[in-house]
Scaffold this motif. Structure first.
Motif, PDB file in Angstrom:
ATOM      1  N   MET A 165       0.905  -1.190   0.289  1.00  0.00           N
ATOM      2  CA  MET A 165      -0.071  -0.207  -0.172  1.00  0.00           C
ATOM      3  C   MET A 165       0.821   1.240  -0.013  1.00  0.00           C
ATOM      4  O   MET A 165       1.878   1.119   0.530  1.00  0.00           O
ATOM      5  CB  MET A 165      -0.880   0.156   1.246  1.00  0.00           C
ATOM      6  CG  MET A 165      -1.908  -1.213   1.242  1.00  0.00           C
ATOM      7  SD  MET A 165      -2.945  -0.798   2.834  1.00  0.00           S
ATOM      8  CE  MET A 165      -4.058   0.879   2.172  1.00  0.00           C
ATOM      9  N   ALA A 166       0.397   2.110  -0.494  1.00  0.00           N
ATOM     10  CA  ALA A 166       1.117   3.453  -0.401  1.00  0.00           C
ATOM     11  C   ALA A 166       0.133   4.452   0.540  1.00  0.00           C
ATOM     12  O   ALA A 166      -1.057   4.092   0.767  1.00  0.00           O
ATOM     13  CB  ALA A 166       1.082   4.298  -1.716  1.00  0.00           C
ATOM     14  N   GLU A 167       0.925   5.462   0.968  1.00  0.00           N
ATOM     15  CA  GLU A 167       0.262   6.344   2.013  1.00  0.00           C
ATOM     16  C   GLU A 167      -0.950   7.264   1.344  1.00  0.00           C
ATOM     17  O   GLU A 167      -1.934   7.290   2.113  1.00  0.00           O
ATOM     18  CB  GLU A 167       1.167   7.322   2.742  1.00  0.00           C
ATOM     19  CG  GLU A 167       2.175   6.848   3.431  1.00  0.00           C
ATOM     20  CD  GLU A 167       1.457   6.451   5.068  1.00  0.00           C
ATOM     21  OE1 GLU A 167       0.508   6.813   5.144  1.00  0.00           O
ATOM     22  OE2 GLU A 167       2.273   5.565   5.669  1.00  0.00           O
ATOM     23  N   ASP A 168      -0.645   7.752   0.190  1.00  0.00           N
ATOM     24  CA  ASP A 168      -1.706   8.243  -0.600  1.00  0.00           C
ATOM     25  C   ASP A 168      -1.262   8.360  -2.094  1.00  0.00           C
ATOM     26  O   ASP A 168      -0.445   7.730  -2.568  1.00  0.00           O
ATOM     27  CB  ASP A 168      -1.950   9.636  -0.174  1.00  0.00           C
ATOM     28  CG  ASP A 168      -0.847  10.504  -0.223  1.00  0.00           C
ATOM     29  OD1 ASP A 168       0.008  10.843  -1.354  1.00  0.00           O
ATOM     30  OD2 ASP A 168      -0.467  10.973   0.973  1.00  0.00           O
ATOM     31  N   ARG A 169      -2.191   8.908  -2.826  1.00  0.00           N
ATOM     32  CA  ARG A 169      -2.179   8.954  -4.332  1.00  0.00           C
ATOM     33  C   ARG A 169      -0.808   9.514  -4.920  1.00  0.00           C
ATOM     34  O   ARG A 169      -0.256   8.879  -5.728  1.00  0.00           O
ATOM     35  CB  ARG A 169      -3.328   9.486  -4.793  1.00  0.00           C
ATOM     36  CG  ARG A 169      -3.454   9.477  -6.763  1.00  0.00           C
ATOM     37  CD  ARG A 169      -3.509   8.288  -6.931  1.00  0.00           C
ATOM     38  NE  ARG A 169      -3.829   7.859  -8.524  1.00  0.00           N
ATOM     39  CZ  ARG A 169      -2.694   7.892  -9.294  1.00  0.00           C
ATOM     40  NH1 ARG A 169      -1.214   7.741  -8.769  1.00  0.00           N
ATOM     41  NH2 ARG A 169      -2.921   7.990 -10.615  1.00  0.00           N
TER      42      ARG A 169
END
Length: 251
Positions: free
Chosen positions: A20-24
């Protein structure tokens, strides 16, 4: 950071770890291994009465793998109720590559030729790892979820991993289990065979219709043999009555 290849990602999923990434906008991908894991037991899926009526009426035409790239891009896009998402460019390209290899699938709800909602995830052995979902019309993603659960039941899957337990997923029967319990289930599931295209040949769903030439990573390709890297075949899902029968029958 080491490049996350499809092969590395599949090994991670087999051990209960997902990226997963923290955000886009975040360029960094993190490996996640929750202490408590959300799963949707395939022998205990709950379909709310109102949603069952929507499914039975075939309000949406449900298809798989006809618009994978569009589904993941919709899941990555911000919305008024979800201004930030965890799908960055690296995640998007990684799952597109997994789709080409036949390990990532989309379930799509179409209405009047438009993609109204859907979800995508990773398939490995008899485990399916749900990643994200989106909707542009009421009930579209819920219909896709129930269609997915029925497809997995029919195909002999043992685990539907939801990663985390949310109030929304709990309405459909999702529960939370310990990491140790999840690992035991996962080890058994990934070593077993299952068939994602289990419903092909069943009665086809209504006429919510995807465009015939919908551009996508898998579109127009014939179904590859096992081990092929040419991508999965697009397929039309079963009618709602067949889905509900599969969900409600005793295991």
């Amino acid at each position: 950071m080491t490049e996350i290849t499809p092969e590395l990602a599949l090994k991670a999923y087999a051990h209960g770890i997902f990226p997963m990434a923290e955000d886009r906008a975040d360029a960094t991908v993190h490996w996640i291994d929750p202490r408590q894991r959300g799963i949707l037991p395939l022998d205990a899926v709950h379909v709310p009465r109102r949603l069952a009526r929507v499914i039975r009426a075939d309000r949406f035409a449900v298809r798989v793998d006809t618009a994978f790239r569009a589904v993941i891009e919709e899941c990555a896009a911000p919305t008024p109720t979800r201004p930030a998402t965890w799908i960055n460019d690296e995640i998007l390209e990684l799952f597109t590559a997994l789709h080409r290899l036949g390990h990532a699938h989309s379930v799509e709800a179409w209405r009047d030729g438009r993609l109204a909602g859907g979800l995508y995830g990773v398939s490995l052995g008899a485990a399916f790892f749900g990643e994200s979902m989106f909707m542009r019309e009421t009930d579209a993603s819920k219909v896709a979820l129930i269609h997915l659960a029925a497809r997995l039941r029919r195909g002999g899957y043992r685990v539907l991993d939801t990663q985390f337990l949310t109030e929304h997923l709990a309405r459909f029967g999702a529960i939370e289990i310990s990491r140790a319990h999840y690992q035991r289930l996962l080890r058994q599931a990934v070593s077993m065979p299952a068939e994602f295209y289990s419903f092909e040949g069943a009665d086809e769903a209504g006429d919510g219709g995807a465009p015939e030439n919908e551009p996508d990573v898998g579109a127009g390709l014939g179904r590859p043999p096992r081990g092929s890297s040419s991508g999965p075949a697009p397929a039309t899902g079963p009618a709602g009555t067949a889905v509900l029968q599969e969900i409600t029958q005793t295991s």
